[in-house]
Scaffold this motif. Structure first.
Motif, short mmCIF file in Angstrom:
data_model
loop_
_atom_site.label_atom_id
_atom_site.label_comp_id
_atom_site.label_asym_id
_atom_site.label_seq_id
_atom_site.Cartn_x
_atom_site.Cartn_y
_atom_site.Cartn_z
N ILE A 123 39.67 -9.78 28.32
CA ILE A 123 39.90 -8.69 29.29
C ILE A 123 39.70 -7.34 28.61
CG2 ILE A 123 41.64 -7.57 30.74
CD1 ILE A 123 42.73 -10.40 31.35
N ASP A 124 40.25 -7.19 27.40
CA ASP A 124 40.05 -5.93 26.67
C ASP A 124 38.57 -5.61 26.55
OD1 ASP A 124 42.71 -5.45 26.29
OD2 ASP A 124 42.78 -6.14 24.22
N GLN A 125 37.78 -6.62 26.20
CA GLN A 125 36.34 -6.38 25.99
C GLN A 125 35.63 -6.09 27.30
OE1 GLN A 125 34.16 -9.01 23.53
NE2 GLN A 125 35.41 -8.58 21.73
N ALA A 126 35.87 -6.94 28.30
CA ALA A 126 35.11 -6.81 29.54
C ALA A 126 35.48 -5.54 30.30
CB ALA A 126 35.36 -8.03 30.43
N MET A 127 36.72 -5.08 30.14
CA MET A 127 37.18 -3.93 30.93
C MET A 127 37.14 -2.63 30.12
SD MET A 127 37.68 -5.56 33.71
CE MET A 127 38.40 -4.30 34.78
#
Lengths: 153, 702
Positions: A123-127
């Protein structure tokens, strides 16, 4: 010269300069105003749309580069992931001012289609490309986890 | 839909609006505006034939969730069916709504009596209608979820069924309000946002999205140097751009008006403008910092105003153990996700505006002055804003004025003016930079005996004392042990435009007091939480003592953390709401990382608990951006940060987990829009102090 682009499953012929960012075609010509201008340099993600299923920043995508692709905006994004994400957003009262949320949702749907059960790191990466100045990040994270559970159920 | 009863009759229901001296003065000043849709239940409540309730919100929804809070206060007393309550924002109209502005986190507190009274009066009208119909005393009737019932005869009627008769009832001037223990909605998890669905589907319309027939799009080329004005410009290339309709100079720059946003942008890019910098700022940030330090040391060209917060301000020098502190804070941009924008049309004497306004009453007056008409001829439709954090609430109404100036030149065609992100970052307004210098005379008991504070900060309001400069310092509980507290405020004025920024002076004053107190605790060899307790006990401040205890318990204060993590604490009151935060911080590659924040709020009666939590989370994220990265700097009067690439803000991976606890309270409610912001920066600085032994003397930390 005219360009033909496919947005939300419909073909549109657009008379505009080919360098015009897709964002302004969507907003001013097709009246799809759910996609927002926030920075113009692909830093904030408020303009995120799906281009052939991938989350992309429409403020930095020239009209001529969108030809031949399937463009999907917040108004028409559909499917189990989209339904689950929108429902989770409402259930958790994620939005505050709400201006970035179209882009957040488009990024979240693209993530879940790629990784059905994302970790916090996923989630950190995608968002990471989507800024929320109201800082609704924790609710976004929780809502993505909720939606992932709905999709897998 | 007209239910009978005039606007005036309706307005009288809620006492304040039509009869308060402020309202009379305001009506004379403004002549009102476009009147609200008439409703027998007053200007705040409309009931549709099917019984659905619409709350007309005189406050502005900027993201802070005030639609939910206002609706809950009305729906509680009205005993409406919460699932059938919707909210719209009121147009600007002083006569109907009094002064309209969302400032100082005061929307809930200033409307607490007004909204409950409006709801209770409308409820009494439905009860009165049912009592007449059934020939029973009103006191024997109950109302629940929009249904009036008479238990002993088993009769009931919905608001829809009673509507026509209820609208003919005379509204009571002083309806009885419920006691807190009878609340079924206020303070419960049922109070949810009313706008999550449209904000999760792209359907919510912001100013950026407004469509009108014949709408033109305008962009303005602003001076790169703050305070510059257009001297000469060559519009020929811009005029050649397809879709550009007109190019002309206005006071603040050169406007390009076009048929589309892309054309306006291309036209602006093609403009050549020479700027008159005679009144512009030419200094760079390091020079300004030195200037502020000189001012605080009494070596500058600004005479201070003196203050004595406690005791007489003796001229005798501080003696013995004197500790000196100095802090520097930078300019900050608000950077709401929706950049500044406004839609306006000027037709003869009439001005119509659509905007995500933050100070509608001010905007209405400023627009009238700009268009040389009277405020009553300005119709300001207020819609939700894509954030503001103070930027849309500038006293000069700069962006509204700019749009109206353009709209005066388009022969009645409406204009949507859009600022780019670069405009928003570079043209101001800003949270002002500030410098604080403190001297504290310590006693043998490790407690302060005297405080002296010199503050340098541009004034935010052109008249009156510069009280915002020392917000968060004035009235500090840490003055409890001192015999005297005095100081000076230096208020320089120059071309960099300062304004309100979420939590205003508390954003730096709160840091000063909360970080100083940790440094004094460390010096005295005391635990920071225990040291704070000493002051609160000395002041007999039961509220702070209770919050401190809850905070320490919830945060596990004093329990070992390991892994290089340390806790930092801060407790600060902002506009009546007390917030404590404990941040868990460690250094990763030399940069602080915050993984968790435990927060406690005492905001009186909690009207909308989930929105209190949301504002705490949002306030921490907003304050964290400023604490870690936030700085607008000048070089030769030109802002060096242009967009989110050079003005970084907190993103998903930076955001700590937040646990919010709400203190139970029977006190009148206070606000949550701003109070979550000030404690986070000093909590982090205090954790770093515990980790490294080094204090933080300026922000941002990174």
């Amino acid at each position: 010269m005219p360009y033909e682009i496919v947005v939300n499953g419909r073909a549109h012929t657009v008379e505009e300069d080919g360098q015009t960012p897709l964002l302004w075609i969507l907003r001013d010509m097709l009246h799809l105003t759910g996609t927002k201008y926030g920075c113009g340099i692909a830093q904030c993600g408020a303009c995120t749309v799906h281009v052939d299923g991938q989350a992309m920043r429409s403020c930095s995508l020239p009209l001529e580069a969108a030809v031949g692709s399937q463009i999907v905006t917040i108004e028409a994004v559909a499917g189990v992931e989209a339904d689950a994400v929108r429902a989770a957003w409402v259930e958790r009262d994620v939005p505050q001012c709400g201006f970035c949320q179209s882009g957040q949702i488009m990024s979240a749907v693209a993530l879940l289609r790629l990784i059905p059960a994302p970790t916090d790191d996923d989630i950190d990466q995608a968002m990471s490309g989507n800024i929320c100045r109201c800082a609704t990040y924790n609710r976004i994270r929780a809502a993505i986890h909720d939606a992932a559970r709905t999709v897998s159920a | 839909m007209i239910l009978g009863g005039s606007l005036v009759g309706g307005a009288l229901v809620v006492g304040y609006t039509a009869t308060h001296p402020m309202a009379v003065a305001g009506a004379l000043l403004s002549g009102g505006g476009v009147d609200p849709e008439p409703s027998a239940f007053g200007p705040y409540i409309r009931v549709a034939p099917d019984g659905a309730v619409t709350v007309v919100n005189r406050q502005q929804e900027l993201g802070q969730g005030i639609h939910a809070g206002m609706a809950a206060m009305i729906a509680e007393e009205l005993d409406a069916d919460w699932s059938r309550v919707t909210v719209v924002t009121a147009r600007s109209n002083f006569r109907a709504y009094g002064p309209q502005a969302s400032v100082g986190s005061r929307s809930i507190s200033t409307n607490w009596d007004l909204m409950r009274t409006a709801g209770a009066a409308a409820r009494a009208m439905f009860v009165g209608a049912a009592a007449q119909r059934w020939q029973v005393p009103p006191r024997l009737l109950a109302v629940r979820d929009g249904v009036v019932s008479h238990q002993s005869s088993s009769r009931s009627a919905t608001f829809a069924e009673l509507l026509t008769d209820a609208a003919r009832q005379t509204p009571p001037q002083r309806p009885t309000l419920k006691s807190v223990s009878d609340y079924r909605l206020i303070g419960t998890e049922r109070v949810r946002r009313k706008d999550s669905a449209p904000k999760s589907t792209g359907a919510q319309i912001y100013t950026q999205d407004v469509r009108q027939p014949d709408l033109l799009i305008a962009m303005v080329a602003h001076s790169p140097r703050l305070g510059g004005k257009p001297a000469r410009y060559d519009p020929s290339d811009a005029r050649k751009v397809s879709g550009v309709v007109d190019v002309f100079a206005i006071e603040t720059g050169v406007a390009v008006v076009a048929e589309s946003t892309a054309a306006a942008r291309r036209g602006r890019d093609a403009l050549r403008v020479e700027w008159d910098d005679s009144a512009a700022e030419r200094r760079s940030s390091p020079e300004l910092v030195r200037y502020y330090h000189d001012l605080a040391a009494g070596r500058g060209d600004v005479s201070p105003s003196d203050f004595a917060m406690k005791g007489d301000a003796p001229e005798t020098p501080f003696r013995g153990d004197v500790v000196e502190f100095a802090f520097d804070f930078p300019y900050l941009a608000h950077a709401p996700m929706e950049t500044l924008d406004c839609v306006a049309a000027v037709r003869g004497w009439d001005v119509s505006i659509t905007s995500g306004a933050h100070l509608p009453s001010i905007d209405q007056v400023q627009a009238a002055l700009t268009a040389r008409t009277i405020p009553g001829r300005v119709d300001l439709e207020v819609i939700p804003a894509g954030g503001s954090f103070g930027r849309r609430g500038v006293m000069s109404a700069d962006y509204v004025v700019e749009c109206v100036r353009i709209a005066r030149r388009t022969n009645g065609r409406p204009v949507k003016m859009i600022w780019t992100r670069e405009d928003e970052m570079m043209a101001g307004y800003f949270r002002p930079m500030s410098h604080h210098r403190l001297w504290v005379q310590m006693g043998d008991d490790g407690l302060p005996q005297r405080w002296r504070i010199h503050t340098v900060c541009q004034p935010l309001v052109p008249i009156g004392p510069n009280s915002q400069a020392i917000e968060g310092i004035d009235g500090s509980p840490y003055f409890a042990t001192a015999s005297t507290v005095d100081g000076k405020v230096f208020s320089p004025s120059f071309a960099v435009p300062p304004s309100f920024w979420r939590s205003v002076g508390h954003s730096h004053g709160g840091f000063v007091m909360e970080h100083v107190i940790d440094q004094l605790a460390r010096r005295a060899g005391r635990d920071p939480a225990a040291y704070r307790r000493t002051f609160y006990e000395r002041a007999g401040d039961k509220r702070r003592l209770a919050l401190l205890d809850t905070l320490c318990r919830r945060a596990g204060w004093g329990e070992p953390l390991g892994g290089g993590w340390a806790r930092g604490i801060a407790i600060h009151e902002t506009y009546g709401t007390l917030v404590g935060q404990v941040a868990e911080v460690r250094l990763e590659h030399g940069r602080p990382r915050v993984r968790r924040v435990v927060a406690v709020a005492d905001c009186g009666i909690a009207v909308a608990p989930d929105q209190i939590r949301a504002q705490m989370e949002g306030g921490i994220g907003f304050g964290l951006s400023a604490a870690l990265f936030g700085a607008v700097t000048l070089r030769d009067g030109i802002v060096q940060q242009t967009n989110f690439d050079s003005y970084p803000v907190v993103r998903m991976s930076d955001m700590p987990a937040v646990e919010t606890h709400i203190m139970p309270s029977a006190d009148r409610p206070t606000g949550m829009g701003e109070p979550g912001v000030p404690p986070i920066a000093p909590a982090i600085a205090n954790a770093l102090l515990a980790l490294t032994g080094h204090p933080t003397r300026s922000l941002p930390i990174i």
